[in-house]
Scaffold this active site. Structure first.
Site, PDB file in Angstrom:
ATOM      1  CD  GLN A  37    -143.924 -16.087  37.568  1.00 50.60           C
ATOM      2  OE1 GLN A  37    -142.933 -16.937  37.794  1.00 50.60           O
ATOM      3  NE2 GLN A  37    -145.161 -16.357  37.213  1.00 50.60           N
ATOM      4  CG  ASN A  38    -142.278 -13.144  46.255  1.00 51.76           C
ATOM      5  OD1 ASN A  38    -142.027 -14.039  47.024  1.00 51.76           O
ATOM      6  ND2 ASN A  38    -142.071 -11.757  46.358  1.00 51.76           N
ATOM      7  N   GLY A  39    -141.499 -16.368  45.333  1.00 52.17           N
ATOM      8  CA  GLY A  39    -141.618 -17.522  45.777  1.00 52.17           C
ATOM      9  C   GLY A  39    -142.018 -17.744  47.246  1.00 52.17           C
TER      10      GLY A  39
END
Length: 165
Positions: free
Chosen positions: A39-41
């Site tokens: 989920q890290n962008g």
């Protein structure tokens, strides 16, 4: 409490922009990869800046694509105690030797801090250098809940550093 350590820097002589995080989170440490939490962008944000679909690439090729674009990665903390992955839980941090790394990068034009903790600790550790821009970016972490589109607009500023003049 377990001591957590940063990964080695990802840089080469072409590095024009060094992006500094704080310290890898648990998902990244488990995967052995920078920004390993799904989920890290980070990978989407940088892909938008350099124009390469980093998400589609295997990890080793992502790192090579970053280096080819003039982007390097590291963290401002070499090691620290931290339960979980939140920066607010970091204790007994040992600073990374940012000055030594920066001095070894002849093409470096800017240092960008991925999030507030990285900016606060990184700015405290760095010796000022004429001509080296310091850029604060909103965190790519999913814990920082600003919409990705807003983060991408803020991250677009780093594209100017990567243009060869």
């Amino acid at each position: 409490m377990t001591l957590k350590r940063a990964f080695d820097p990802v840089v080469d002589t072409r590095t024009r922009l060094l992006i500094l995080g704080s310290l890898p989170g648990d998902a990244s440490l488990k995967a052995g990869q920078y920004y390993g939490h799904p989920q890290n962008g980070f990978w989407r944000l940088v892909a938008g800046v350099i124009g390469v679909d980093l998400i589609a690439l295997p990890y080793a090729e992502r790192l090579e694509a970053l280096k080819a674009a003039g982007v390097g990665l590291w963290d401002v903390i070499a090691s620290a105690e931290r339960p979980g992955s939140l920066d607010g839980a970091i204790r007994n941090a040992e600073a990374a030797d940012l000055n030594r790394l920066i001095d070894s990068l002849p093409a470096l034009r800017a240092v960008a801090f991925n999030g507030g903790t990285a900016a606060r600790l990184g700015r405290r550790s760095l010796t000022p250098r004429p001509g080296l821009a310091l850029i604060d970016l909103p965190s790519s972490s999913p814990a920082y809940t600003r919409p990705l589109a807003e983060k991408a607009a803020a991250w677009s500023v780093i594209s100017g550093v990567l243009v060869r003049r």
